[in-house]
Design a protein around this motif. Sequence first.
Motif, PDB file in Angstrom:
ATOM      1  N   LEU A   1       0.828  -1.206   0.000  1.00  0.00           N
ATOM      2  CA  LEU A   1       0.000   0.000   0.000  1.00  0.00           C
ATOM      3  C   LEU A   1       0.868   1.264   0.000  1.00  0.00           C
ATOM      4  O   LEU A   1       0.584   2.221  -0.731  1.00  0.00           O
ATOM      5  N   ALA A   2       1.926   1.242   0.810  1.00  0.00           N
ATOM      6  CA  ALA A   2       2.827   2.401   0.865  1.00  0.00           C
ATOM      7  C   ALA A   2       3.467   2.636  -0.499  1.00  0.00           C
ATOM      8  O   ALA A   2       3.564   3.770  -0.979  1.00  0.00           O
TER       9      ALA A   2
ATOM     10  N   THR B   1      -0.415   3.810   5.855  1.00  0.00           N
ATOM     11  CA  THR B   1      -0.683   4.246   4.475  1.00  0.00           C
ATOM     12  C   THR B   1      -0.986   5.741   4.428  1.00  0.00           C
ATOM     13  O   THR B   1      -0.472   6.461   3.567  1.00  0.00           O
TER      14      THR B   1
END
Lengths: 107, 234
Positions: free
Chosen positions: A16-17, B71
């Motif tokens: 996700l990062a 995130t």
Amino acid sequence: MMETVSGPSVYLTIGLAAGVTYLLRIGGLMLAGRFPNSGRIKHFMDALPGTVLISLIAPGIASAGLCGGIGALMTATCAYRTGNLLLSMLAGVIPVAAMRYFGLAPG
Amino acid sequence: MVFTAMRKGFAANLPVAVSVLAYGSILGVLAAQKGITWLDLLVMNLSVFAGAAQFVMVDMWTPPLPVLEITLAVLAINIRYVLIAASLQPIFHGSSRLRKCLMMHLVADENWAITMAEYRKGPVSTYFLFGGGLCILFAWCSGTLAGHRLGAVVQKPEAYGLDFVFVAIFTGLLTSLWRGKKDLAPWLVAAGSAMLANWMLPGKWYIVIGGIAGGLVPLIHHPTGKPAAGGRSS
């Protein structure tokens, strides 16, 4: 032994990062390509490299205090005169390191 | 031609790569303390490839992993890449979509700034940017893995002024971006807004806020959008 993280959540987090970061990188370029390269947008875009770069460093110089200001000034003067990046970097870093070594600046 | 430009870009990034390596080693130590394997760290380096964001990721790395929070933190720190990437548009003008998609991954603050400074002197190839990206990636991976396996290359980088290397390099590059008096007001507004935003907001929003605020200043002088004298055409 501390508890460590393993398994799918590790790769989900990294994935996700990585995805978010890549989307920002490619998104910015694609977005800029959609704007006309003229008029007011051109003035804005032409100013952008300088304004982003100075924004990147201004808080860092300020947080290094007087010693940061002196170091930045030395670097800028040297870069302007010589155009040599390595030399200019040393012209700023050496005084900062020296001032910290002798306890004249927080480090 | 391609190889020459890549090698030039790689070499131009070597001075800043030294501090990327030193800071990478610190991240490697922190990652090892958190129980992150060297392989996972390498995957992170290659896929995320963003220094400040990776420091925050490792800092937040506690079981159970706060996936959403991490995130969002990465998004807030890396939002500046929208502006950084947008400013690369003239350099990528005419490039294929595939090349854009492949090369944009290796855009970091360091090789971006060095490429923009080079662009002010004359035309610059996307391979110069990419070669610089490879240099930073190589330093970043070597530093983090060395730190993870062997411990920090430098225990306290601040003591040697290594934290100031980034500031000094970017300051040096900034002088190359100076276009004359017309930059004074935008730059002052950018620096002031960035410092104010840094004081008020978390993450790296200050870069975006300062960059946009400063970029809007020329529009006050040219509300009609008439080209300014001495403006660079591309």
